[in-house]
Enzyme design. Structure first.
Site, short mmCIF file in Angstrom:
data_model
loop_
_atom_site.label_atom_id
_atom_site.label_comp_id
_atom_site.label_asym_id
_atom_site.label_seq_id
_atom_site.Cartn_x
_atom_site.Cartn_y
_atom_site.Cartn_z
N ARG A 95 -16.34 -20.34 -35.52
CA ARG A 95 -17.67 -21.19 -35.56
C ARG A 95 -17.75 -22.52 -36.26
O ARG A 95 -18.57 -23.32 -36.03
CB ARG A 95 -18.53 -20.28 -36.60
CG ARG A 95 -18.64 -18.78 -36.01
CD ARG A 95 -19.66 -18.27 -37.06
NE ARG A 95 -19.78 -16.55 -36.78
CZ ARG A 95 -20.34 -15.66 -37.42
NH1 ARG A 95 -21.02 -15.93 -38.42
NH2 ARG A 95 -20.28 -14.58 -37.12
N ASP A 162 -7.73 -26.25 -20.63
CA ASP A 162 -8.02 -25.54 -19.62
C ASP A 162 -9.34 -25.31 -19.07
O ASP A 162 -10.14 -25.16 -20.01
CB ASP A 162 -7.25 -24.14 -19.17
CG ASP A 162 -7.97 -22.88 -19.71
OD1 ASP A 162 -8.62 -23.07 -20.90
OD2 ASP A 162 -7.73 -21.95 -19.38
N GLU A 224 -2.56 -14.93 -9.33
CA GLU A 224 -2.25 -13.66 -10.36
C GLU A 224 -3.00 -12.45 -9.54
O GLU A 224 -2.44 -11.32 -9.63
CB GLU A 224 -2.88 -14.15 -11.65
CG GLU A 224 -2.90 -13.02 -12.66
CD GLU A 224 -3.53 -13.21 -13.73
OE1 GLU A 224 -4.60 -14.09 -14.05
OE2 GLU A 224 -3.51 -12.66 -15.19
N ASP A 302 1.08 -14.56 -22.69
CA ASP A 302 -0.36 -14.78 -22.08
C ASP A 302 -1.41 -14.53 -23.33
O ASP A 302 -1.74 -15.41 -24.03
CB ASP A 302 -0.64 -13.49 -21.29
CG ASP A 302 -1.75 -14.18 -20.12
OD1 ASP A 302 -2.33 -15.24 -20.19
OD2 ASP A 302 -2.04 -13.55 -19.15
ZN LIG Z 1 -3.08 -16.77 -18.80
#
Ligand SMILES: [Zn+2]
Length: 367
Positions: A95, A162, A224, A302
């Site tokens: 936060r 991203d 993917e 990941d």
């Molecule tokens: Zn990823």
């Protein structure tokens, strides 16, 4: 907008299985000490139960337990909706800029414990600024954590900002603005995560063009949960230099040959692929075909705690699937160095560390 971690296409897999457990092999002590680079690992998705407990202690109104045992239960995933619940509750704990700093530094601490020396951490600033964290405060927090991680832990961090694909072009615009206008020192690349189904890669071309013009590397997720055409789209429209996952590239021999010829690395995350059912059976994982085709393969984790894994475990999985010994594992670790956006001197240093470690190990063990 649901801030779904990579890959957001999990909605297609409502009965997510528990990730498989892999037996410890005699290679694990070697892997544990091997200096490593990681190129595909998500910021919030790296929050381990330990980190979540710390964040929850700062926000007692949260529903996340702070007791380690209760938290371990909480982190034991049962299905997709539970996964989303846990992920969102972690997002809800972030936060303030101080939370961002704590998360980032503690992720680096978990990396240091695995002897990860360099990591390109995928950060989704849109998720945080959207939730009210001041953008300048966010940038200062990750940069402060980056510098502290390097000085105190010996872990060099770089950022990939991203676009959360499921949030559409508004998120693309905002992510590009944050990357270009507020570019933090550690930012090296620009990515695209979230669902692939229904979120075509070509629409993001203008945003990648702007990021590339600013000197950022293009590293979108592709192939993917959809087929090889998505990878071609990422290469053609987004000028991808590395591909996140790229798992289904093996369905197209011409694509594999193209990736090999142009030295476009794949960021392979084996356990993630099983957990999300992008790949049905670990024994059938296409990493073998990728290597056989001459593609530069890197091994990554990941969203490691969320899949019950870590990078060392992924190296163990890769060793088993590819039949690697210590030398093969060292070569795999050097693939990640080569595919990284470290500068040339940094690459040389890390590659030499890997070689020295491996030589010493083999001498000591008489292999
Ligand atoms: Zn990823």
């Amino acid at each position: 907008m649901i801030p779904v971690p990579c890959p957001a296409d999990r909605a297609r897999h409502p009965n997510r299985p528990t990730p498989p457990e892999y037996p410890m092999t005699d290679l694990h002590p070697f892997i544990a000490g091997l200096p490593k680079a990681e190129l595909h690992v998500h910021h919030v998705g790296s929050a381990s139960p330990r980190i979540v407990a710390e964040l929850a202690a700062h926000h007692p109104d949260s529903k996340v337990p702070t007791d380690p045992e209760a938290l371990a239960d909480y982190f034991t995933f049962t299905d997709f909706s539970h996964f989303i619940d846990v992920y969102l509750s972690v997002v809800d704990l972030i936060r303030t800029p101080e939370d961002v700093r704590l998360l980032t530094f503690e992720v680096a601490r978990d990396m240091a414990r695995q002897n990860i020396r360099y990591a390109e951490l995928t950060v989704t600033p849109f998720s945080s600024t959207r939730r009210g964290i001041p953008e300048q405060g966010f940038m200062e927090a990750i940069e402060d954590a980056r510098k502290a991680a390097e000085a105190e832990l010996g872990v060099v961090l770089r950022w990939c900002f991203d676009i959360p694909g499921e949030a559409g072009l508004e998120a693309a615009e905002e992510t590009t603005r944050l990357a270009v206008d507020l570019r933090p020192e550690g930012l090296v690349s620009f990515g695209l995560g979230g669902p692939e189904v229904g979120v075509g890669r070509p629409q993001f071309k203008p945003y990648f063009d702007r990021a590339i013009a600013e000197g950022l590397h293009s590293v979108p997720h592709a192939g993917e949960t959809t087929g090889p055409q998505t990878v071609w789209d990422a290469l053609t429209h987004l000028r991808a230099e590395r591909i996140g996952h790229g798992t289904n590239s093996v369905q197209d021999p011409k694509l594999l040959a193209h990736l090999a010829e142009h030295r476009i690395p794949l960021e392979v995350c084996p356990t993630s692929n099983i957990a999300t059912r992008a790949v049905a059976d670990i024994e059938q994982h296409p990493v073998r075909e990728m290597v056989q085709a001459g593609v530069l393969v890197t091994i990554n984790s990941d969203d490691p705690p969320m899949f019950g894994t870590d990078l060392n475990n992924e190296y163990g999985v890769a060793a088993r699937l590819l039949g690697l010994d210590e030398r093969g594992l060292a070569a795999l670790a050097k693939n990640a160095v080569e595919a990284s956006y470290l500068d040339a001197a940094g690459k040389r240093t890390l590659a030499t560390e890997i070689d020295t470690y491996t030589t010493n190990w083999l001498e000591r063990t008489g292999r």
